[in-house]
Design a protein around this motif. Structure first.
Motif, PDB file in Angstrom:
ATOM      1  N   HIS A 162      -8.848  19.090 -30.011  1.00  0.00           N
ATOM      2  CA  HIS A 162      -7.871  18.166 -30.595  1.00  0.00           C
ATOM      3  C   HIS A 162      -8.508  16.785 -30.654  1.00  0.00           C
ATOM      4  N   TRP A 163      -8.107  15.989 -31.644  1.00  0.00           N
ATOM      5  CA  TRP A 163      -8.729  14.671 -31.796  1.00  0.00           C
ATOM      6  C   TRP A 163      -8.445  13.739 -30.623  1.00  0.00           C
ATOM      7  N   HIS A 164      -7.481  14.096 -29.779  1.00  0.00           N
ATOM      8  CA  HIS A 164      -7.245  13.304 -28.576  1.00  0.00           C
ATOM      9  C   HIS A 164      -8.494  13.229 -27.703  1.00  0.00           C
ATOM     10  N   ALA A 212      -0.936   7.111 -27.612  1.00  0.00           N
ATOM     11  CA  ALA A 212      -0.436   7.694 -28.859  1.00  0.00           C
ATOM     12  C   ALA A 212      -1.101   9.040 -29.134  1.00  0.00           C
ATOM     13  N   ALA A 213      -2.404   9.126 -28.873  1.00  0.00           N
ATOM     14  CA  ALA A 213      -3.122  10.384 -29.091  1.00  0.00           C
ATOM     15  C   ALA A 213      -2.641  11.465 -28.130  1.00  0.00           C
ATOM     16  N   GLN A 217      -0.984  14.990 -29.162  1.00  0.00           N
ATOM     17  CA  GLN A 217      -1.497  16.272 -28.677  1.00  0.00           C
ATOM     18  C   GLN A 217      -0.377  17.103 -28.056  1.00  0.00           C
ATOM     19  N   TRP A 218       0.449  16.474 -27.229  1.00  0.00           N
ATOM     20  CA  TRP A 218       1.573  17.196 -26.627  1.00  0.00           C
ATOM     21  C   TRP A 218       2.509  17.733 -27.702  1.00  0.00           C
ATOM     22  N   ARG A 219       2.813  16.913 -28.676  1.00  0.00           N
ATOM     23  CA  ARG A 219       3.746  17.319 -29.729  1.00  0.00           C
ATOM     24  C   ARG A 219       3.212  18.510 -30.518  1.00  0.00           C
ATOM     25  N   SER A 231      -1.812  25.458 -21.246  1.00  0.00           N
ATOM     26  CA  SER A 231      -2.414  24.267 -20.648  1.00  0.00           C
ATOM     27  C   SER A 231      -1.360  23.208 -20.361  1.00  0.00           C
ATOM     28  N   TRP A 232      -0.401  23.081 -21.266  1.00  0.00           N
ATOM     29  CA  TRP A 232       0.641  22.076 -21.052  1.00  0.00           C
ATOM     30  C   TRP A 232       1.639  22.507 -19.984  1.00  0.00           C
ATOM     31  N   VAL A 233       1.777  23.810 -19.765  1.00  0.00           N
ATOM     32  CA  VAL A 233       2.568  24.269 -18.617  1.00  0.00           C
ATOM     33  C   VAL A 233       1.867  23.861 -17.323  1.00  0.00           C
TER      34      VAL A 233
END
Length: 359
Positions: A162-164, A212-213, A217-219, A231-233
């Protein structure tokens, strides 16, 4: 996609987070990106007369940067299974982003060390050599920095892809580099309100863009049908409280950066440096801790993180047939390196040199 009704409770797991084997990568990336950012600011400030940066902060700061970069390289090298075989990382420049990153970072370190050395003298010859060293270091930043980012943008690691990732790395270089220069100026008695204000604006901008990045990424990933959602869990549950602390530290660093930008006060710089260091440490540790590969086999034991942790805790990892190794640094066998150099024929050495470019 994660079932919101079946998620585990939020936990800290700070010890697990900050003592993992990946801390070597945390130290390397944070140290190297910070030094790269500081070097770019110092060099461009001197070349183009960028106000507060043009005056410099003394001949000793480049040596601090050399020491910090060397620390990052040492941590990365010592986590290898055989640190004395570090040179094999240069193999396959033609195809491997890892080899290209190593080559670029090595060029940067060589240029930085040369710059620090020639900066000790004041004559035309050493001045020219200093500028050549600076050019080598900047080229190393371009190559090493790009491939440091490129090697994480792989489909097999959806969370990283991801660009983050690029924003996080550049944010560390800009904010961390600016704060390092300002702290050096403060310690050396060369700090000015103008330098503090410039540092504050750079850090505030870097933190705002990174926040913001991170939100973007989360969204995009938290409800995705991929390993990125897992990963977000991990991020919001397994390390949930640690992640919340990271966000609070990011907010605190941003507020301190704005205060520094408005006032140029040294106290605001110290507050910013403290919050920024803690935020970057937690953020980068989470970056490595929560990633879930798509290439993990479906077998219960093989590469199962839960089983690996259990095997280390109860001693099953003592059996080499199990295939689970304990985490930790490994010994640098200088005698084995010397023996390898001595026993390797010139034909083999030439073949290894060719492999750097051919793979």
């Amino acid at each position: 996609q994660a079932d919101e009704t079946k998620l585990p409770p939020k936990e800290w797991n700070l010890k697990k987070l900050l003592t993992s084997h990946e801390m070597a990568h945390v130290a390397f990336t944070l140290a190297m990106q910070t030094v790269m950012g500081a070097f770019v600011l110092l060099t461009l400030g001197r070349w183009f007369g960028l106000g507060p940066l043009a005056q410099g902060v003394g001949a000793w700061l480049p040596w601090v940067m050399v020491a910090l970069a060397a620390f990052g390289l040492l941590k990365l090298n010592m986590h290898l299974g055989r640190p004395h075989r570090f040179y094999r990382g240069f193999y396959n420049l033609r195809l491997s982003p890892v080899s290209r990153e190593i080559a670029g970072v090595s060029a940067f370190f060589a240029g930085l060390a040369g710059y620090a050395f020639f900066n000790l003298f004041d004559n035309a010859v050493t001045g020219a050599l200093r500028e050549l060293s600076a050019l080598l270091a900047l080229a190393g930043i371009g190559v090493g920095g790009f491939y440091m980012y490129k090697l994480y943008r792989i489909k097999a690691r959806p969370y990283w892809d991801h660009w983050h990732t690029a924003v996080a790395f550049v944010s560390t270089a800009v904010a961390g580099g600016a704060v390092l220069v300002a702290l050096a100026a403060l310690i050396g008695g060369a700090f000015t309100p103008a330098l503090g204000q410039l540092t504050g604006w750079l850090a505030a901008l870097a933190l705002a863009v990174e926040a913001a990045a991170l939100f973007a990424q989360w969204r995009q990933q938290h409800a995705a049908s991929s390993e990125a959602a897992v990963s977000w869990v991990f991020m919001t549950r397994t390390y949930g409280h640690s992640f919340s602390l990271r966000l609070a530290l990011m907010a605190a660093a941003f507020i301190a950066a704005l205060a520094l930008a408005a006032s140029g006060w040294p106290a605001a710089l110290i507050a910013l440096a403290t919050a920024l260091l803690a935020e970057k440490l937690l953020g980068r540790a989470l970056f490595f801790a929560v990633v879930v590969p798509t290439t993990m086999p479906g077998a219960y034991f093989w590469k199962n993180p839960g089983f690996i942790e259990h095997a280390r805790e109860v001693g099953l990892a003592d059996n080499p047939l199990l295939g689970v190794a304990y985490e930790g640094h490994h010994k640098f066998r200088l005698d084995e390196l010397i023996a390898t150099i001595r026993d390797t024929s010139w034909e083999e050495k030439k073949d290894q040199l060719r492999r750097i470019f051919t793979g």
